[in-house]
Motif scaffolding. Structure first.
Motif, short mmCIF file in Angstrom:
data_model
loop_
_atom_site.label_atom_id
_atom_site.label_comp_id
_atom_site.label_asym_id
_atom_site.label_seq_id
_atom_site.Cartn_x
_atom_site.Cartn_y
_atom_site.Cartn_z
N PRO A 1 63.09 8.63 -33.23
CA PRO A 1 62.39 9.89 -33.49
C PRO A 1 60.67 9.73 -34.08
N ASP A 2 60.59 8.39 -34.61
CA ASP A 2 59.12 8.05 -34.54
C ASP A 2 58.27 8.21 -33.22
N GLY A 3 58.80 8.22 -32.14
CA GLY A 3 57.99 8.26 -30.77
C GLY A 3 57.95 9.55 -30.43
N TYR A 4 58.34 10.60 -31.16
CA TYR A 4 58.06 12.02 -30.90
C TYR A 4 57.11 12.65 -31.73
N GLY A 5 55.93 13.25 -31.01
CA GLY A 5 54.80 13.64 -31.79
C GLY A 5 54.88 15.21 -32.11
N TYR B 1 67.25 19.75 -33.75
CA TYR B 1 65.83 19.77 -33.35
C TYR B 1 65.44 19.34 -32.23
N CYS B 2 64.53 20.09 -31.45
CA CYS B 2 64.19 19.52 -30.18
C CYS B 2 62.57 18.87 -30.13
N ALA B 3 62.30 17.87 -29.35
CA ALA B 3 61.12 17.32 -29.65
C ALA B 3 60.41 16.78 -28.27
N ALA B 4 59.13 16.50 -28.46
CA ALA B 4 58.51 15.90 -27.17
C ALA B 4 57.74 14.66 -27.50
N ALA B 5 57.74 13.76 -26.47
CA ALA B 5 57.14 12.67 -26.62
C ALA B 5 56.41 12.19 -25.25
N THR B 6 55.31 11.53 -25.40
CA THR B 6 54.77 10.68 -24.24
C THR B 6 55.33 9.70 -23.82
N VAL B 7 56.43 9.04 -24.50
CA VAL B 7 57.30 7.90 -24.08
C VAL B 7 58.54 8.03 -23.95
N PHE B 8 59.46 7.58 -23.30
CA PHE B 8 61.03 8.10 -23.41
C PHE B 8 61.64 6.87 -24.26
N SER C 1 56.05 19.49 -17.47
CA SER C 1 56.31 18.75 -16.38
C SER C 1 55.46 17.76 -16.10
N ARG C 2 56.04 16.71 -15.93
CA ARG C 2 55.19 15.26 -15.42
C ARG C 2 54.55 14.91 -16.85
N THR C 3 54.56 15.33 -18.10
CA THR C 3 54.02 15.08 -19.14
C THR C 3 54.70 14.42 -19.91
N TYR C 4 55.81 15.51 -20.66
CA TYR C 4 56.43 15.17 -21.92
C TYR C 4 57.89 14.53 -21.56
N ASN C 5 58.36 13.70 -22.30
CA ASN C 5 59.72 13.42 -22.39
C ASN C 5 60.20 14.25 -23.37
N MET C 6 61.54 14.64 -23.43
CA MET C 6 61.99 15.61 -24.18
C MET C 6 63.11 15.15 -24.93
N VAL D 1 51.89 20.20 -28.20
CA VAL D 1 52.91 21.38 -27.90
C VAL D 1 53.61 21.78 -28.97
N GLN D 2 53.79 23.29 -28.88
CA GLN D 2 54.80 23.74 -30.02
C GLN D 2 56.00 23.89 -29.07
N LEU D 3 57.08 23.88 -29.98
CA LEU D 3 58.52 23.91 -29.41
C LEU D 3 59.18 24.85 -30.40
N VAL D 4 60.05 25.81 -29.81
CA VAL D 4 60.66 26.49 -30.40
C VAL D 4 62.28 26.46 -30.00
N GLU D 5 63.40 26.32 -30.77
CA GLU D 5 64.85 26.21 -30.56
C GLU D 5 65.37 27.49 -30.65
N SER D 6 66.19 27.67 -29.90
CA SER D 6 67.27 29.06 -30.05
C SER D 6 68.54 28.66 -29.58
#
Length: 121
Positions: free
Chosen positions: A105-109, A94-101, A28-33, A1-6
């Protein structure tokens, strides 16, 4: 997933800013943020995270009670409302997305490019 902050910019101490993080795909129902920040010359640090359910949130002690993380999955967007800003909140956020909660930072892909927040006294 690509993320863009503003939403970053300059604020006075005691003021408010709201950061947004737009995702390129359904979150939704996929990524913890999460939100992280890195001040000049310092390590990247955890700020806040929200589970994919939207019901679980966690905050760093330094921002608890001042910052609020939220998500609008209909818009694939996450927010960070920052109130009562302090000069020590100055950093690139920075915003980040992860499949775990997680707060690690290493948990965010997936990571955004960052947005500068500067708080003046």
């Amino acid at each position: 997933v690509q993320l863009v902050e503003s939403g970053g910019g300059l604020a006075q101490a005691g003021g408010s800013l709201r950061l947004s993080c737009a995702a390129s795909e359904r979150t939704s129902r996929t990524y913890n943020m999460g939100w992280f920040r890195q001040a000049l010359g310092k390590e990247r640090e955890f700020v806040a995270a929200i589970a994919w359910t939207g019901s679980n949130t966690v905050y760093a002690d330094s921002v608890k009670g001042r910052f609020t993380i939220s998500r609008d999955d209909a818009k694939n967007t996450m927010y960070l409302q920052m109130n009562s800003l302090k000069t020590e909140d100055t950093a690139v956020y920075y915003c980040a997305a992860a499949t775990v909660f997680t707060v690690l930072p290493d948990g965010y892909g997936s990571w955004g490019q960052g947005t500068q927040v500067t708080v003046s006294s």
